[in-house]
Every structure is written in structure tokens, then in C-alpha cells.
Design an enzyme around this catalytic site. Structure first.
Site, short mmCIF file in Angstrom:
data_model
loop_
_atom_site.label_atom_id
_atom_site.label_comp_id
_atom_site.label_asym_id
_atom_site.label_seq_id
_atom_site.Cartn_x
_atom_site.Cartn_y
_atom_site.Cartn_z
N ASN A 22 0.84 -1.06 0.09
CA ASN A 22 0.06 -0.02 -0.01
C ASN A 22 0.98 1.27 0.03
O ASN A 22 0.41 2.36 -0.11
CB ASN A 22 -0.94 0.13 1.27
CG ASN A 22 -1.94 -0.95 1.07
OD1 ASN A 22 -2.46 -1.33 -0.02
ND2 ASN A 22 -2.47 -1.44 2.24
N ARG A 90 -7.28 -1.17 -8.56
CA ARG A 90 -7.95 0.06 -8.24
C ARG A 90 -6.88 1.06 -8.16
O ARG A 90 -7.13 2.20 -8.22
CB ARG A 90 -8.46 -0.22 -6.74
CG ARG A 90 -10.00 -0.88 -6.85
CD ARG A 90 -10.82 -0.36 -5.53
NE ARG A 90 -11.06 0.76 -5.71
CZ ARG A 90 -11.85 1.30 -6.32
NH1 ARG A 90 -12.67 0.87 -7.15
NH2 ARG A 90 -12.07 2.84 -6.20
N CYS A 114 -13.79 -4.23 -6.53
CA CYS A 114 -13.31 -4.87 -5.22
C CYS A 114 -14.10 -5.80 -4.86
O CYS A 114 -15.42 -5.66 -4.75
CB CYS A 114 -13.22 -3.70 -4.48
SG CYS A 114 -12.48 -4.09 -2.85
#
Length: 352
Positions: A22, A90, A114
Site C-alpha cells: 500500500n 484500483r 473490489c
């Protein structure tokens, strides 16, 4: 792939976590902001990283990836039209603002879906509009065109979205002459890492990790070298596995300062010793708990399935409440197949 697991074993020993996914994805997306050479270390070798690299290559960035290291060569032939690229992640939306800011116009495939709940990009679009971009959606594509550049922008996010915070921060950083104030921002450590990376390239940003971020747009970025922070979710997974199996485990490579979940685990009896660059997990007797997930610094939603698993190994009745995503209980049926006693209370809470 078929994996065979031998049960009744302790998770113990020593392990080093990878770089944070992330953190890596927004940092890699921001490579389109510079034309100079960049070296990034500790990049996890995962499919999402390979896909974002494929997209920035199509945009004209010369990049090589080997042994968890990414090298970007100087490039001056940047293009924003990536509409024909078939993306399923995404994170691809993070390229929209930066590419439009540098080329005047960007076209991308609509970001992938998702499985764990709705993640609308309307907060991204609202923010880009305030920064002076015209956004349009055409079928499975989304376009951004740079319009009149404002001098002062204040954007209050309706929800502390991690992706929107990163996207708007990256975009505003390259808008020369524009002062941007973002409020109600996400506070995750990965956003702090992104800020540190951008600042090392010449960005003028302050405030990542708190509610308000201020950005003074600059004309261009220079090259840099950066090492991605350790993956706190991967570390948390190992920690929880060791607690469930009563193992003695040392987890290296992630700063305990980012482990906002450790204090919750200590409350229920976990014996965890934190150091600057590693965590030691000792065999522990846990007590039942009630824990809810939420935006940082609350308990991370990405560790909710693991926490549910831990509750199965904790004597007594525990409750886990998911406050971020509405469909993050897919693991429950699989645990039930293995004998777990799990009851769903309403739409968001599990009783284990």
C-alpha cells in the site's frame, strides 16, 4: 496451485517482512511526476506492482524491476492516453491526476472492482474538480483534462479515503503556483511514506499522518533514492499467527511505530515486545475481546479476517465488528467448514 498444510504446529522462528504494497503502489504511480532517474528499494514482487509498472511503461517511463529494486531512467516522452490498457487494479486511478497535470490530458481504463465492498472514486473526482480538472466518463474509460489552474484550493474529504488522499496529494504537488489544503485526510503510515518520497524529489508537502496536509505546487521534480517501509499488514498476519499457535516469533523489517494494532493485542493478553526495527511475539494466554476496525489509527480492516481467526483460538466469546467494508466476511464460511463457531450479528459484527 494446491497448498498442503500440516496442522498442530507452532508459527515460530524469525521472518522479515516485505515492502508495503500500500506504500509501493502510490509511490510507483508518482514516478510519472519526474523525468529524472529514480531508484526505489524493497519493492514487493506482486501482481499489482507488475500491473502498475506496465501502465507507467505505456505512459513512456523507462523502468526495470529486479530483486525488489526498481530503476527508472530519465524520460521526456510522457503520454497520458492509456485508455486501451486493460487494468484490473484500483490503484490505476492514482495515475489520472498526475498524468493530466503533466500532459494536460489523461485517459485511463476505469479502475478495477473490489470483492470486499464498494470503493467509489467520487471523492477522487470531487477533489480533482476543485484542483481545476474536467473529468468525464466514457463507457469503461475515465478522462481528465487540465483546465484553469487555481491559486488557492481547500478540499475537505467526505471520508478519510487513503486513495483519494494520496491521489490529490500527488497531483497538487506538481501544480506549480497552487497552494492546496487537504483536510479530513487519511493518516496511514503509507501516506507518510509517500510524502517522504515526494519531498525527496523536491515536493513541498507537510502534514501527512495528521488530519490536514498542505501542498505548495512546484514546477518539476528531480531524481531520488527511496526505500519503501515494511508491510505492517504482513507483519500483523505473522504476529496473529504466532499468537494463535502459541509460538515464539521475531518479525523483522517493519517499524513498530506503524503497528497501531499492537496495543489492542496487548489488551487481550498478547506478550509482544516492540523494538525500533523488529517485534518479538511470545507464547500468550489470550482473553476474549470486542474489537472494531476503522480508519487509521483504529484497528486495520486488512487484519480483520486474521483477527477473526485468532478469536477461534481464544477461550470464551469474542466479537469482531467491521466498520470499513460491508462485504468483508468471505472468510467466515471457510472457517465454519473447519469447525469454527461463528455467528453473524447484523450486517457488520461477528460473534466467535
Amino acid at each position: 496451485m494446491i497448498a498442503k498444510v500440516r496442522g498442530n504446529s507452532k508459527i515460530e522462528g524469525e521472518i522479515t517482512v516485505s515492502g508495503a504494497k500500500n506504500s509501493a503502489l502510490p509511490i510507483l504511480a508518482s514516478l510519472v511526476l519526474t523525468s529524472e532517474e529514480v531508484l526505489i528499494n524493497r519493492v514487493p514482487e506482486i501482481s499489482d506492482v507488475n500491473e502498475i509498472l506496465s501502465m507507467i511503461r505505456v505512459a513512456g517511463i523507462q523502468v526495470t524491476f529486479s530483486d525488489n529494486e526498481i530503476m527508472v531512467k530519465s524520460s521526456s516522452n510522457l503520454k497520458g492516453e492509456l485508455g486501451n490498457f486493460d487494468s484490473n487494479i484500483r490503484a490505476s486511478i492514482l495515475l489520472l491526476g498526475p498524468l493530466a497535470a503533466r500532459t494536460g490530458h489523461a485517459e485511463l481504463p476505469y479502475p478495477g472492482g473490489c470483492a470486499i465492498g464498494e470503493r467509489p472514486i467520487d471523492i477522487h473526482i470531487e477533489g480533482l474538480n476543485k484542483l481545476g480538472f474536467l473529468i468525464s466518463e466514457k463507457g469503461d474509460r475515465i478522462e481528465a483534462t487540465l483546465g484553469k489552474i487555481p491559486k488557492e484550493v481547500k478540499i475537505k474529504l467526505r471520508f478519510p479515503s487513503v486513495g483519494a488522499t494520496e491521489h490529490l496529494m500527488m497531483t497538487a504537488a506538481i501544480m506549480n503556483g497552487t497552494h492546496t489544503e487537504l483536510s479530513n485526510c487519511a493518516k496511514e503510515p503509507e501516506i507518510v511514506d509517500l510524502q517522504n518520497f515526494l519531498v525527496s524529489m523536491g515536493a513541498k508537502i507537510k502534514g501527512a499522518g495528521i488530519d490536514k496536509i498542505e501542498i505548495e505546487g512546484v514546477k518539476s521534480f528531480h531524481g531520488t533514492t527511496h526505500t519503501i517501509i515494511g508491510d505492517r499488514i504482513e507483519a500483523g498476519t505473522y504476529i496473529i499467527a504466532a499468537l494463535a499457535s502459541k509460538g515464539l516469533l521475531k518479525v523483522n523489517g517493519a517499524s513498530s511505530e506503524t503497528f497501531n494494532f499492537i496495543h489492542e493485542l496487548k489488551k487481550i493478553g498478547a506478550q509482544i515486545i516492540t523494538n525500533e526495527d523488529h517485534v518479538l511475539v511470545k507464547p500468550s494466554t489470550l482473553k476474549p475481546f470486542k474489537i472494531s476496525t476503522g480508519p487509521y489509527p483504529e484497528f486495520p480492516t486488512d487484519l480483520q479476517p486474521q483477527l477473526t481467526f485468532l478469536a477461534c483460538y481464544t477461550n470464551g466469546t469474542s466479537e469482531v465488528t467491521e466498520k470499513v467494508f460491508e462485504n468483508r466476511f468471505w472468510h467466515v464460511d471457510e472457517l465454519r467448514k473447519m469447525g469454527a463457531s461463528i455467528e453473524k450479528i447484523g450486517d457488520r459484527t461477528l460473534r466467535i
